[in-house]
Scaffold this motif. Structure first.
Motif, PDB file in Angstrom:
ATOM      1  N   ASP A 118       0.821  -1.211   0.000  1.00 31.36           N
ATOM      2  CA  ASP A 118       0.000   0.000   0.000  1.00 31.36           C
ATOM      3  C   ASP A 118       0.857   1.263   0.000  1.00 31.36           C
ATOM      4  O   ASP A 118       0.550   2.239  -0.691  1.00 31.36           O
ATOM      5  CB  ASP A 118      -0.910   0.013   1.235  1.00 31.36           C
ATOM      6  N   THR A 125       1.212   4.364  -3.324  1.00 35.30           N
ATOM      7  CA  THR A 125       1.011   5.827  -3.338  1.00 35.30           C
ATOM      8  C   THR A 125       2.118   6.553  -4.094  1.00 35.30           C
ATOM      9  O   THR A 125       1.994   7.735  -4.383  1.00 35.30           O
ATOM     10  CB  THR A 125       0.949   6.390  -1.901  1.00 35.30           C
ATOM     11  N   SER A 144       4.428   8.792  -0.683  1.00 34.83           N
ATOM     12  CA  SER A 144       4.238   9.253  -2.054  1.00 34.83           C
ATOM     13  C   SER A 144       5.386  10.120  -2.556  1.00 34.83           C
ATOM     14  O   SER A 144       5.341  10.602  -3.692  1.00 34.83           O
ATOM     15  CB  SER A 144       2.927  10.041  -2.142  1.00 34.83           C
ATOM     16  N   ARG A 146       2.728   6.603   5.495  1.00 33.64           N
ATOM     17  CA  ARG A 146       1.683   6.786   4.501  1.00 33.64           C
ATOM     18  C   ARG A 146       1.262   8.253   4.370  1.00 33.64           C
ATOM     19  O   ARG A 146       0.941   8.913   5.359  1.00 33.64           O
ATOM     20  CB  ARG A 146       0.463   5.949   4.864  1.00 33.64           C
ATOM     21  N   GLU A 175      -0.790  10.732   1.081  1.00 36.79           N
ATOM     22  CA  GLU A 175      -1.144  10.952  -0.316  1.00 36.79           C
ATOM     23  C   GLU A 175      -1.252  12.433  -0.640  1.00 36.79           C
ATOM     24  O   GLU A 175      -0.728  12.887  -1.651  1.00 36.79           O
ATOM     25  CB  GLU A 175      -2.436  10.206  -0.665  1.00 36.79           C
ATOM     26  N   SER A 231       1.892  13.330  -5.337  1.00 34.39           N
ATOM     27  CA  SER A 231       2.424  12.737  -6.570  1.00 34.39           C
ATOM     28  C   SER A 231       2.547  13.784  -7.662  1.00 34.39           C
ATOM     29  O   SER A 231       3.452  13.710  -8.499  1.00 34.39           O
ATOM     30  CB  SER A 231       1.534  11.580  -7.039  1.00 34.39           C
TER      31      SER A 231
END
Lengths: 235, 235, 235, 235, 235, 235, 235, 235
Positions: free
Chosen positions: A60, A64, B15, B39, B41, B157
């Protein structure tokens, strides 16, 4: 953007200090590498089995970063549960991330086949139990193991502390007279500096865990450069 | 062994696709880089605050790789909660891993001081809210912000997909007449290819998030090479 | 004197910022390049047709520089009026200047034939109308168009602002399974940095507007070097 | 995009074959050059005056290429009408395009001042009338002309056909004992290969038309690299 | 002839595998190296004392090769009997061969003095007894020993099997805060690859047995090149 | 460790100043060379026979350096007692050290056979008696000696003082019209700089004492690089 | 010593300024060049015939330098008296010096034969009378002259003042459609920089006076390197 | 044209094989060298005096090559008749050719003065009579000769057959303790490869015949490059 040609994700044991530098130093122009770690301190069957619980979380994380493929960089970690475990790992990653995945134990078999090797002399840094599991895994996959020698190292950090010279000398001492090729196992065991010298001096193909995994991953994303990492890259 | 001179651990948002390649391409001889991901995004305050919950887990992973220092590679992620948050992040990592740590928001202040910069023109890829937080953070630390322009990108991103040429042109367009120097913010925003050209063409010192973090981390482990990354590395 | 081996004249749309640098960076030793511009801002049929009124004036300008051949560097500009328009442009220049001329839309057909390509997957930066005209032009000339994707950019300056990485990724995403080769259209769309990587990764010949025009012009003046611009230059 | 650091437009006489290659071969990293031509065959006063009618058309063409500055590359063409004509040309371009402009006759004066040269020995390829106009233009601007020798060439193409060796030998034969520096006039007369050897062998600063125009244009866009083109670039 | 600039003879313990390659890889242009061996397997006081009985035989062998100077390449072997033993070894060789001689234990003192080092932190591969003898020898010569750490290796072949990375890490771990410089002892312990990185990272002069012996020998024959072996060669 | 790929021991006459530098300058990556000397001043039969008494002592010295093979670097010294003496020397070393050994007089025969040479023109630096012994030795081994010329030098130091240019000119003057190849004898006579030029200019294979000994020793340890030392290394 | 591999003597017209630099810049490693001059100012038949009276004096001068061969570097000077004159010159030198000699007019015929050229297009700098003599000389030797163009230069210094670019353009303009190859005549006419580009662009072998003379002389002394001077050196 | 920057003529003894290669290998970019020979076999006073009769003839030959200066390359040949003979030779050449001339015996004095050397240690290859003449010549010019050693070679070809290594060793053995500098005499005695090493190892300026003559000739034509030939070229 980095990785305009292709972005490669790498899932590896947390104590591995070799896989990232070996991949980075040979990454084709236009590719980038992005890493996620699974906790592992000792290279034994129990720890390796526990480690696999982190595959999904790591997948996961890499998703990303818009990676185009994911490599699972651990040899025994992708064969510890025996035949089929390697493809199972690949499937779990692919299902989750929606991009292709390769696992070292599957990659080395693809490398053996690309080089047409049926019998192998094998050098590993592992303890006896892992050596036996690897031998059985390869035999069940149809390969003959002519010789297999291990360094009996259990702490993964101790494996990463070795130099490529150590690997060269261990591989030279194998009884490989009858083998089609030589296999050096473990993504934490350094081989990139000496794989071509070994092939010249042994006059046989040499496959190593990181070399085969990188080759397999590059095939997957359709980037196929001339890397100075032995005959496998001429296939 | 890789990293015989020093091993650097890197904790970064999942990301982020720029930090690893920029560090790897300029790593001093004898050093290695090992990554763990948190994590993330979107680059907004809520997501950045949540992300910090993973600091300890990432620290533990890198500790098993025997790293000599750890860099926390995220600018807004280490200032989002305001003054003091940067040192708090550093302390949490150091306490857990037993090795020194640097966080980007603290590293850039050390860079400004090393170059004796009191007023700054700033280019970022961020949305308005993060720009305001960054400006406030720097003002409270005693720096004057002469100009600050953002690209209004929220998806991390999208930041990583920009090229260094974009960064160069954005920095050229700042109103920097009165500033002592220029700061380009965000570890996911590419700057290493153009930092020296910018300094030549603007005739001012240029500090960037990755440049300052790398410089600070190298100071910490006592490895001090001549990197072609601007005047900061001549300090 | 510059251009002792051969002098090449180039007529191009005024807003094109790619053709001159791509040609200059790959000019064989002893050759020189001299440019004249025709006014164009938007890449649409009406503007392209108007632009052609300046062909004679530009030809006259280049004739005073004693050029040995003239290239008309515009793909849609030499096919916008359909079959035969490309040779018409070439004839108008040759009659006026008394030296050989090549026009991009004719050069790409010569390139396809030299590489023996009958079916093509095509990437362009164009709007839909121009894409359809190009497809029709090639079909009438006997080539099969397997796939054709455009970026829908009408401002020519926007095309020139793209990076080669964009081109690479667009070309990789074409559906080219059945095509003999790939064609990347537009002399303002950058391809020289990535044409060889594309050929390696796709394992097919790649023709691009500037590559084909330069190759054709060099053939015309009898200067035939080994340029690192793909398989076309090995013909 | 080409020219991300800066795009330079060049307006030059159509028969000039030296200016484009000399600029291209020394363009700083990240810059691009884009050309527009004004019709000229012979280097005499009448033709040069007529040529200037095309300044506005050429300016418009380059404006569509989003250039950041424009150079008017012609020495006598920017002084043929006497004192003030050089700045007039610059103003006409700047007003039209909205970007800064430099004209050779103004650039050389800026170069003389940067190098602190008050008296000059001058080599040109021109006919007598143009030599006299140039001498008068410089005297009125306050410079002393110690010696001035011309090759008596009227066809501009004949000037472009000379080699840098010719220029070197002509410059060596000047009577320059009392001069502060040497000036080699004409943007179509090659000097870039020999300007540094001349400075070493004469032990004086050497200014040339193309060198001064390029230096001035780069100052204008704020790109200031170390070019191997003599002492002027160390100013 | 090899060694037209100067021929250097080297007398070393038979099990030393480092001294010859380190000297050869850095030999100035025009010099040659010729070796004679004294039997030694273990690095302890008794064996080192016995070894010295072969000095005269080795000297005679090298004399037939017309060497211009002789180096006695063994640190503890030239200090094991305490103060004065180093000069005694040098005199025995000089008297026999009629050319100048240097012994490592004397060379390091000359190196300390050239660099003006009065206090030292010391890294060795030796067992405790040899470490104590070395510390005493240096103290009696007037130097302060701030810290001294040994690897406790007795088999000389084990010392030669170490890599320079080992040496670097051992030296980094010394307590050298108060020391003027660092000394790495043993001609069989590799240092040439890392001496300059150590000096950069520690910001102190580093002297090593082979570096000091080579420097001293080159002084003796009057050949003084710029070798990349640290600050000593800038003296 | 030096010599991780392989360590080569070398036993040579004490007055030889050529063998060590020629071997060192061409040692494959990862190999090291370690020397032991036997006393010899003059190159005559009596002295060469006496010298052999030191073979065992030298072998013992090298054994403590863990060498993987030993070369006995002396041509006449390994043939002075006639047929079989070369293999006798090899056996004495092998029995004592437990590693393979090669002696020059045996190595040259292996080189002749690898190149398929049955008749030879020979250049030596030797006195008449040694020339006759060498001729007889080769004839008894089944080779034809077409021509043999010597420099009549008895002092071994005088041989080592010659330059490769001398060797080249001597070899060019041989009467080698009918010979399959050329042999240049003596491990103290320089040939490595000119062996490939000689082969080009004579259009025949050239074998020399040091070249053949190094080639044979490398075969023995299974390290087979591409050295620029003539056709023998392409076998 | 210079010229240990071979010393080449060169006899040339005193006003020739091209032959010495062209030979020196391409001399194989280990060769040296030594010159003697015969007085000549104008390239016409009378002067060339008189010049030949100095052949013997020049030969004697070079003989004292121990040259291994002598080249007579003048094309028309070795054919001005018609068939057989070239060999006569060679014989006169060889008889006097006792070493082999080559004369340009004979060397070019050997070059044509080595390349199997029967018909030639010829470029020269000569006046009409010399062109006719050269054409007749070659026809009588059995070669067909398809085209022959001269520059009509009589002063030899004027020939030496030309640049290789002039030669290239003259050779490109020959009518060589039917010719097997192209010949560029005159040892004072520069060709070495452009002979390979001409061969590529014309797709035919190119022989030039200096190239053929150097090739022939090297054959004579048995030194045969790979020079980048066209297909002749691949024969 | 060759020699566009400057053409240098060289008059030298016919048996000299060193002067031409040493000059050619260090000729500045844009210069050419053209030679004429005077007959000489033995280096003794009678032969050197006779040789001078050819000065005018050689001067005339070089004048036809449009040389810009002429060097008379012979040390004893320009001092054999004592004080003033060197300037006499220069005047004879200058009067005849109308260009500046330098003669070695004058050039070395200019070199001594440029380096501020009043006392010299001297190495020559000459016989005793020439050594005495040289010493007297220098003493009369006001220099002190601290030591002077000769090789006693009379055949000039024997001098040219020596290697630079010989020169280096002879110069090292001089008694030069009190001398300001070292002088190595004879234009046929090789020094260019070792002059900088000698200066480093002796820590004194070294002047040699060819170095001083080349330096003086370059001064004369106003071409002053950085040649790696010792401190004289830094003057």
């Amino acid at each position: 953007m980095y990785g305009w040609r292709s972005r490669l994700g790498l899932i590896l044991p947390s104590s591995n200090t070799t896989n990232e530098p070996e991949f980075y130093n040979h990454l084709p122009d236009g590719m980038s590498l992005h890493t996620a770690r699974m906790r592992l301190e000792n290279a034994n069957a129990k720890a390796l089995e526990d480690m696999a619980n982190e595959v999904e979380r790591c997948t996961d994380l890499l998703a990303t970063a818009d990676v185009d493929a994911i490599a699972y960089g651990c040899t025994t970690g992708s064969l510890v549960k025996g035949a089929g475990y390697d493809e199972e790992i690949e499937t779990r990653i692919e299902d989750r991330a929606g991009v292709p995945a390769v696992a070292t134990a599957a990659s080395i078999k693809r490398a053996f086949d690309a080089l047409n090797l049926r019998s192998l002399a094998i050098a590993t840094p592992y303890i006896q139990d892992l050596n036996e599991r690897e031998e059985r895994f390869l035999q069940e996959a149809g390969y003959e193991v002519v010789d297999l020698q291990g360094l009996e190292l259990e702490a993964n950090s101790a494996i990463g502390d070795r130099t490529p010279e150590t690997t060269y000398r261990q591989a030279r001492m194998l009884n490989h007279g009858d083998a089609d090729g030589v296999f050096i196992s473990c993504t934490n065991y350094r081989t990139f500096e000496i794989v071509e010298q070994l092939e010249t001096d042994l006059d046989k193909p040499v496959v190593t865990s990181n070399q085969a995994t990188l080759w397999d991953a590059l095939q997957t994303v359709g980037v196929e450069p001339d890397l100075p990492l032995g005959r496998l890259f001429e296939c």
